[in-house]
Design an enzyme around this catalytic site. Structure first.
Site, PDB file in Angstrom:
ATOM      1  CD  GLU A  12     -11.565  -2.949  -4.826  1.00 20.09           C
ATOM      2  OE1 GLU A  12     -11.726  -1.911  -5.707  1.00 20.09           O
ATOM      3  OE2 GLU A  12     -11.620  -3.727  -4.260  1.00 20.09           O
ATOM      4  CD  GLU A  47     -10.807   5.121  -6.767  1.00 21.25           C
ATOM      5  OE1 GLU A  47     -10.682   3.598  -6.437  1.00 21.25           O
ATOM      6  OE2 GLU A  47     -11.057   4.913  -4.540  1.00 21.25           O
TER       7      GLU A  47
HETATM    8  N1  SAH Z   1      -7.767  -4.955  -7.876  1.00 21.80           N
HETATM    9  C1  SAH Z   1      -6.948  -4.887  -6.359  1.00 21.80           C
HETATM   10  C2  SAH Z   1      -6.785  -3.527  -6.011  1.00 21.80           C
HETATM   11  C3  SAH Z   1      -7.492  -2.553  -6.101  1.00 21.80           C
HETATM   12  S1  SAH Z   1      -7.662  -0.935  -6.099  1.00 21.80           S
HETATM   13  C4  SAH Z   1      -7.468  -5.908  -5.687  1.00 21.80           C
HETATM   14  O1  SAH Z   1      -8.807  -5.889  -5.382  1.00 21.80           O
HETATM   15  O2  SAH Z   1      -7.164  -5.793  -4.455  1.00 21.80           O
HETATM   16  C5  SAH Z   1      -7.544  -0.009  -7.237  1.00 21.80           C
HETATM   17  C6  SAH Z   1      -6.367  -0.376  -8.690  1.00 21.80           C
HETATM   18  O3  SAH Z   1      -6.777   0.142 -10.090  1.00 21.80           O
HETATM   19  C7  SAH Z   1      -5.610   0.960  -8.163  1.00 21.80           C
HETATM   20  O4  SAH Z   1      -3.641   0.514  -7.905  1.00 21.80           O
HETATM   21  C8  SAH Z   1      -5.446   1.814  -9.061  1.00 21.80           C
HETATM   22  O5  SAH Z   1      -4.038   2.206  -9.261  1.00 21.80           O
HETATM   23  C9  SAH Z   1      -5.486   0.850 -10.723  1.00 21.80           C
HETATM   24  N2  SAH Z   1      -6.373   1.899 -11.758  1.00 21.80           N
HETATM   25  C10 SAH Z   1      -7.617   2.651 -10.968  1.00 21.80           C
HETATM   26  N3  SAH Z   1      -8.740   2.779 -12.634  1.00 21.80           N
HETATM   27  C11 SAH Z   1      -7.157   1.960 -13.616  1.00 21.80           C
HETATM   28  C12 SAH Z   1      -7.386   2.678 -15.222  1.00 21.80           C
HETATM   29  N4  SAH Z   1      -8.562   2.690 -15.939  1.00 21.80           N
HETATM   30  N5  SAH Z   1      -6.254   1.033 -16.021  1.00 21.80           N
HETATM   31  C13 SAH Z   1      -5.394   0.966 -14.791  1.00 21.80           C
HETATM   32  N6  SAH Z   1      -5.730   0.540 -13.483  1.00 21.80           N
HETATM   33  C14 SAH Z   1      -6.833   1.928 -12.742  1.00 21.80           C
END
Ligand code: SAH
EC number: 2.1.1.321
Length: 687
Positions: A144, A153
């Site tokens: 996500e 993002e």
């Molecule tokens: N999966 C959770 C949070 C989603 S928010 C849910 O659905 O509730 C997205 C998260 O991904 C954030 O905490 C951000 O720090 C992390 N993130 C984004 N890109 C990333 C990457 N390439 N590798 C590791 N973490 C990542």
């Protein structure tokens, strides 16, 4: 550990060294984060769970072990869903350390320690192999990583890398696919966020018009996304020119390419008009068949029963480089260009296919006129607000005399031109930055005023008599507006600037606005409360660790802070009358002592007291005022807010709910203190 950070104080304008705990930034990040909003997004959570269950079953039916890779695990939610659905093992990747730590705790608390391995790394750093972070490649990819623009993002490069190095070929992906939709519209309101319309000034010697420099007319603007709660835009504010069109899709189960590219669709307007804006949103299918669909479609596109409020995913407004008259039924091509992280749009009239191909402008929009660097979108809207301009014109007419020497202090304001047209003898404008000087220069040139208005590039405290050609200022004006303000009261910088230039003012100087006041009202939000409210459990998983973490970060500073929100996007009802809490007299200099106000505000209507909204009003003259906050309250107590400004919201730590008037607590007590030394407003509320 403490570190010292240098910064310009937005209210006092002074350079200051503030002692900041090294954890301040990350507490800010958590306190202001969207995690709570995501956990409250029931529609999203339910559909992810369904999609994950279906993916795990498909893998199991093939007789394989289900190995999940969850990139960006946050609280660990999606991995816990996978583990509950029967996945054999989950690798939960999270780059943000405080979140990775929280995920470890949450996973443990929910009893998934043996099934989920949290890895605190960026996914592109993750290794696979017997000694690696992952034993083997995964066959289910769950993520996500989307923002309102879908790709902002970094979802594309992350997927590209994951398919190359971290997952098996032909893996299952949840979501399976994302699709971006667009609709062409004409909207004076939205177009006014990107172009300055001519300003009409009725002066004594006839009607004058302020026009934009020609570079501005043709400027493509800035590439930053304009994301808004489109559901708050009434249908009367735009005209639909095309059907909803599918722009492009990304299949997450196959290798993804992040390199820059473009997509093109043909469309025929359903109505003639001026094509100005591309509205856009996306949906995600959680499974290959598309039966589990989570959509951001706005109210006029989807049925209201499918409606889920959320702030972490909204809708996008894209501005075409120029407005284009289009005819109903004619053939048009709409092109979406993208790089790894952002999108932009072009519209072409249909010609030969080859000619059109050559036409695709792949480079991202860059502001050439500088006005888009000086003014953000709400500021454009504010400058285009004719009612507002009329108030300034009316009040300037009251105070200006034929011998007035006028100094304007505001960033990139039209006031100097208004003052000139309305009869001031001489006009100076103090511009703080090279960009505002340059934009103002272009404006004055375009309107043949370069000899009439003098730009002074100086800070108020370094203003000298030679700057003012040894004249004293008899009229000091400001909107006030400064690009550095985030919270409403930061524009009190005008007061500090006024104080700094005191020696250049005549003894009977007129200051416009003559004063300002801070106002407050207790409200019940329809939805905004979700972003700061604890979740407890989410789809059966205990996420209280996250709640505690947010609470801890919110209380990190001794006194809680108000946060800026553009409330026209977030409906609320008033529970009290609006109350004036502080006044600031610009006719006098900033006093040495603090200004404070204490008292209680009566709760007059039943509802949930989620917080207090605060805003500034500027009293241009004794009887002409401008509100940057409340505009009106309807009979049903719905609030209408100034659409160009952000208001300050102070969320109460606990919500009081009253079903009937009799169980209403009679009042909320407040203490508000404006420290004139630091320019900060501290506030405290007791329910
Ligand atoms: N999966 C959770 C949070 C989603 S928010 C849910 O659905 O509730 C997205 C998260 O991904 C954030 O905490 C951000 O720090 C992390 N993130 C984004 N890109 C990333 C990457 N390439 N590798 C590791 N973490 C990542």
């Amino acid at each position: 550990m403490k570190t010292f950070c240098g910064r310009a104080n937005p209210t006092t304008g002074e350079m200051e060294w503030v002692e900041e705990d090294e954890n301040y930034d990350y507490h800010q990040e958590i306190a202001r984060s969207r995690y709570a909003d995501m956990l409250h997004d029931k529609d999203r959570n339910v559909k992810y769970y369904q999609g994950i269950r279906a993916a795990v079953s498909r893998v199991k039916e093939r007789g394989e072990k289900a190995i999940v890779l969850d990139i960006g695990t946050g609280t660990g939610l999606l991995s816990m869903m996978a583990a509950s659905a029967g996945a054999d093992f989950c690798y939960a990747i999270e780059v943000f350390k405080p979140m990775a730590n929280a995920a470890v705790k949450i996973v443990e608390k929910n009893g998934f320690r043996d099934k989920i391995k949290v890895i605190n790394k960026h996914s592109t750093e993750v290794t696979v192999g017997p000694d690696g972070d992952m034993q083997c490649r995964a066959n289910i990819l769950v993520t996500e990583l989307f923002d309102t623009e879908l790709i902002g993002e970094g979802a594309l490069p992350t997927y590209e890398h994951a398919h190359k190095y971290l997952v098996q070929e032909g893996c299952e992906a949840v979501p399976h696919r994302a699709t971006v939709y667009v609709q062409l519209v004409e909207s004076k309101r939205m177009w006014s966020w990107n172009k300055l319309f001519p300003v009409h000034v009725k002066a004594e010697d006839g009607e004058k018009m302020i026009v934009s420099p020609s570079e501005m007319e043709n400027c493509p603007g800035v590439p930053s996304v304009c994301d808004i709660q489109l559901n708050q835009m009434p249908s009367s504010d735009f005209t639909i020119l095309s059907d909803v069109v599918t722009m492009f899709s990304v299949d997450f189960g196959k290798p993804v390419r992040s390199a820059s590219t473009y997509y093109r669709v043909q469309l025929e307007p359903v109505k003639s008009g001026k094509a100005q804006i591309v509205l856009s949103w996306w949906d995600i299918d959680m499974d290959p068949s598309g039966t589990i669909n989570c959509t951001m479609a706005p109210y006029w596109v989807k049925s209201t029963s499918a409606f889920q409020w959320r702030d972490h995913w909204m809708q996008c407004v894209y501005f075409l480089p120029n407005e284009e008259p289009v005819l109903q039924g004619e053939k048009l091509y709409l092109t979406a260009c993208r790089d790894e992280y952002s999108l932009w749009y072009n519209l072409q009239k249909a010609r030969g296919e080859e000619e059109n191909k050559a036409d695709v402008r792949v480079e991202s929009p860059v502001c050439r006129c500088q006005a888009h660097l000086l003014w953000n979108r709400p500021r454009f809207g504010e400058l285009n607000d004719q009612n507002r301009t009329r108030q300034y014109i009316k009040s300037l007419m009251r105070v200006l005399k034929t011998d007035s020497v006028c100094l304007c202090i505001s960033d990139g304001s039209l006031l100097p031109m208004l003052a000139h047209y309305l009869g001031a003898k001489q006009v100076f404008t103090l511009e703080n930055s090279a960009v505002s000087c340059s934009v103002m220069e272009k404006f004055f040139k375009a309107n043949h005023l370069e000899d009439k208005i003098k730009i002074i590039e100086a800070r108020p405290e370094s203003l000298t008599s030679p700057h003012l050609e040894d004249k004293k200022i008899s009229v000091l004006v400001g909107e006030p507006f400064f690009t550095t303000s985030l919270l409403p009261w930061h524009n009190l910088y005008f007061w500090y600037a006024r104080t700094a230039v005191t020696s250049h003012l005549t003894s009977n100087v007129t200051v416009l606005p003559q004063s300002a006041s801070l106002h407050m009202m207790i409200v019940e939000f329809q939805d905004l409360w979700r972003i700061r409210s604890p979740c407890g459990t989410c789809e059966g998983f205990d996420v209280r660790t996250m709640d505690d973490m947010i609470k801890n970060s919110l209380n990190f500073r001794e006194s809680k802070e108000a946060e800026p929100h553009p409330l026209w996007e977030y409906p609320c009802k008033s529970l009290s009358d609006p109350l004036e809490v502080l006044t600031f007299d610009f006719r006098k200099t900033v006093p040495q002592h603090c200004l404070s106000s204490e008292g209680s505000v009566n709760l007059l209507w039943k509802g949930k007291s989620h917080g207090a909204v605060l805003w500034m009003e500027y009293h241009l003259t004794a009887d002409i005022s401008i509100s940057t906050g409340l505009m009106q309250i309807s009979n049903e107590k719905n609030c209408e807010w100034n659409p160009h400004c952000k208001q300050a919201v102070y969320f109460f730590s606990s919500v009081i709910e009253s079903e009937t008037l009799s169980d209403l607590p009679s009042a909320v007590t407040y203490a508000i203190n404006f420290n004139t030394k630091t320019g900060e407003i501290a506030m405290d509320f007791k329910l």
